[in-house]
Structure formats: C-alpha cells, structure tokens
Scaffold this motif. Sequence first.
Motif, mmCIF file in Angstrom:
data_model
loop_
_atom_site.group_PDB
_atom_site.id
_atom_site.type_symbol
_atom_site.label_atom_id
_atom_site.label_comp_id
_atom_site.label_asym_id
_atom_site.label_seq_id
_atom_site.Cartn_x
_atom_site.Cartn_y
_atom_site.Cartn_z
ATOM 1 N N GLY A 168 -54.059 10.655 -35.804
ATOM 2 C CA GLY A 168 -55.791 10.557 -36.611
ATOM 3 C C GLY A 168 -56.270 11.707 -37.175
ATOM 4 N N ARG A 169 -55.969 13.422 -37.259
ATOM 5 C CA ARG A 169 -57.024 14.167 -37.270
ATOM 6 C C ARG A 169 -56.745 14.763 -38.425
ATOM 7 N N LYS A 170 -55.427 14.321 -39.843
ATOM 8 C CA LYS A 170 -54.847 15.010 -40.944
ATOM 9 C C LYS A 170 -54.667 13.847 -41.573
ATOM 10 N N PRO A 171 -55.145 13.358 -43.221
ATOM 11 C CA PRO A 171 -54.233 12.565 -43.582
ATOM 12 C C PRO A 171 -52.783 12.529 -43.694
ATOM 13 N N VAL A 172 -51.847 11.629 -43.730
ATOM 14 C CA VAL A 172 -50.989 11.472 -43.838
ATOM 15 C C VAL A 172 -50.281 12.391 -45.038
ATOM 16 N N LYS A 173 -50.934 12.271 -46.447
ATOM 17 C CA LYS A 173 -49.866 12.846 -47.355
ATOM 18 C C LYS A 173 -50.469 14.242 -47.223
ATOM 19 N N GLN A 174 -50.989 14.437 -46.970
ATOM 20 C CA GLN A 174 -51.563 16.323 -46.423
ATOM 21 C C GLN A 174 -50.490 16.536 -46.118
ATOM 22 N N ALA A 175 -49.959 16.183 -44.275
ATOM 23 C CA ALA A 175 -50.147 17.062 -43.771
ATOM 24 C C ALA A 175 -48.229 16.609 -44.216
ATOM 25 N N LEU A 176 -47.889 15.407 -44.445
ATOM 26 C CA LEU A 176 -46.409 15.803 -44.486
ATOM 27 C C LEU A 176 -46.373 16.661 -45.909
ATOM 28 N N ASP A 177 -47.161 16.572 -47.416
ATOM 29 C CA ASP A 177 -47.194 17.953 -48.471
ATOM 30 C C ASP A 177 -46.921 19.194 -47.506
ATOM 31 N N GLU A 178 -47.760 19.557 -46.434
ATOM 32 C CA GLU A 178 -47.559 20.950 -46.195
ATOM 33 C C GLU A 178 -46.906 21.463 -45.543
ATOM 34 N N ALA A 179 -45.801 20.337 -44.812
ATOM 35 C CA ALA A 179 -44.431 20.546 -44.010
ATOM 36 C C ALA A 179 -43.807 20.681 -44.623
ATOM 37 N N VAL A 180 -43.576 19.803 -45.702
ATOM 38 C CA VAL A 180 -42.911 20.051 -47.226
ATOM 39 C C VAL A 180 -42.523 21.449 -47.962
#
Length: 415
Positions: free
Chosen positions: A392-404
């Motif tokens: 819950g520290r970051k929105p899921v879409k944002q986290a995946l976008d940053e990793a990608v």
Amino acid sequence: MKLKPFLAIAAALFAASTAHAADKVKVEYWSNSLSPKFDAVMKDLTAKFNKSQTGIEAVWVDVPWDAFQARVVSSVAAGNVPGLVNLPKPWMDQFAQQKIIQPITKQVGGFKNVYTNGALKDVTYEGEIYGLPWYQVTAVLFFNKELLAKAGVKEAPKSFDELLKTARVVKEKTGVAGFAPKLNDGFAGWFLYDGLPVVQNGKAVFNSPAHVKLVEEFKKAYADGVIPKDAFKMQFEEQIAAFGSAKVAMFGEGAHALKRTQTDSPKVYAQTGVAGFPEGKGNTPFGGFLFLWSVPKGFKNVDAAVKVGQFISNDESQLAFAKASATFPSTNKALDDAFFQAGAKSKDPVEQATAVAASAIKSSRTLTVSGLPDEAAMNKKMNDEIEAAIIGRKPVKQALDEAVAFWNSKFAAGK
C-alpha cells in the motif's frame, strides 16, 4: 616353444586394443554440486553406461555450484569443453541466448516423448531443444483441514481464483491468514503462472491491465489479512513454522516440506490435507524447477554426448537418482513408478504429497525470466516496486510502470 610368433601375435593384439581404446569418444559430463552426497549413484550410472558401450566412454566430473557457470564459459572460450553440463533451466536459457550451448533438437527427436510435457517445454528455447530433462521439483498445496472445515470449506481449491476465495473465507470465519504465497523469491513467477507475459519482443510488458489486476488481487488479500503481513519476509523455515502453529491455513511447497511439521507440530500434521497446487492460466502449477543436461558449444561429437545424456536421463537412471535425492524424475514412466504412487491412498501427508507431486509435475514448468541484461538489478526493481504496491505504499499501476520503464532502459542500454 618359439617365442617370435607368440610375441608378434601379442603385440598385434595389444596394438589393436590400444587403437580401439584410442577410437573411443570420451564424453566428460559435469554435474552441479552433487559430490560427495550422490557419489554412489553417479558412479554407478557411469559404470553402467560404460559397460553397455564399446565406442563411448563417459567420465563423470562434479563442479561446485559457485564455480560452475564461470568454468563452463571459460571452457567454451578455450575450446576445451565437456560433452554435457548440468544446468538449471534459467542458466540454460541464458547460455542458449549467449550461444554457449548448442541445440540438440535433431538428436533427441526420436526419444523426446519419454519426457513430460512440462519438462520438454522447459528445455525448449526459441523453438529449439537445448537440453535433456533430468531431475525436478514442484509445489503441492498443504492445507489445515480443521481450519477449512471451520470455514465451511469441504474441498481443496482447484483453481487460483478458488484458492484466493478459500483463503478469504478462512480469514473471515476463523481469523487465521488463509494462504501464505511465496513472495520473497520474486513476482515474475506469479505473472507467468497466471499466463501473463513478462517480456515480449525484447521489451518488458508487465504493466498491462491484466498484470495490474493480478497485483491488485494480492494487494487486497494483504490489506485484509488473507495473506500474512510478513509474507515478503517469509523464507522456508518461517512458512513451515507458521503452518505448524496454525497461523496460516494453506501454503505451497515441495513434498518434503512437512517433515518439520511432523516432528514439531504432530497435531497440525495429523490434520493436514494435500492437493495438487492449482494450475494457473499458464497451464502449470506453481513452484516447479528443472535441472537438465546441455551440450556446450564446441563439443564435436554431439551424437555421443546426447547418447550419454539419454542414458543418464532415461527412466531407470532417473528413478535411481530420484530415490537417492528425494527429487522427482522428468520422464512419464518413472513418475508412474510405485515408488512415487504408493502413497496415493495413504493417510500420511508426506506420503500423499509424494504421489500428488508425481502426478502434478507432469505439467510443471520453471517459472522464471532468464537472459536479462542486468538480471539482479532488474528483478530487484520489479520486486521492490511490487512489494511497495501490495503493502500500500504506492498505486499498483504506478509501481508497475516504474518497474517496466527501468527494465526497458536496461534493455535499451544492452543493445
């Protein structure tokens, strides 16, 4: 007695035998950290092969795990290669990509169907077969029958959706975390298990709506206590301890996992049920891992190397090694052997688990992404971002976008 004719005949026989020995193809095959524990079975297999042959001599060499990759790479670079090397599936992919090993599709075509469907898929890279499947493991689902009964659950889940729903009902009805997933080993395997690609056409693609949805499911389960709050820190020992103290109702592990529960938590052990880990949309259970035999680039007599590998990985040889190592074979016939199937009707959870795993492993795949330009950094970035999303520290879409974005920057830099 005239010695000259006798000596002449003896000399001729000696010369013939020496020439015959020189004509033998020597095939060194390098195993990976099996000595000294498995010396007996490996020496026996080597002796049996050599006894059956006149033109090939197999020589077993064991190489420590930490030195293995470097030694294979240096041997190929020096042009002094063994005939076979024992690799885990992720290393096979990496070596195939780097052309350190060579395809053997033609050589194994006549006998490849002895191996399981999952294992054959594992040894295939970009349409070519690069390995002979050997020993493997996979997870089964262990569950606390008493906790599931209290939650009104009568059957083990048969899909991952059912697994998460069952875990939620257990949490709601009993207050106990329903399922302890493996999260500390990385999340890429969960995407592949769900049938979702991680890399396509040289680019990371794990930020699609389907990927977001899967991570959201884990996030909700975490927030609601359906999975344990320390799931990202849980190693094997912690997982076993949590199940043994009835702090979690279900988990997936190898068939051997309950040995500790049997000793430390006999009451929980007595009420443990076993089922195959549900196949995901990727048509495989979770937790599979395969070791195999590959032929390094530069070894000239590929047919001889494959002949050694075929013997080491045949039904009889695989069964012998599996019995010695508490692993599972990768051939259909060996998996159907009474040694594995005897526990199918047993009331003992470990014996049940062995039979369940031997059946489930026929479709089991190794769920890893290999051949990345900066594997350690890329996997760490993915895992850190997904952990931040799930807790819950970051929105899921944002986290995946940053990793990608990070992954694709690594791919671009590696071109």
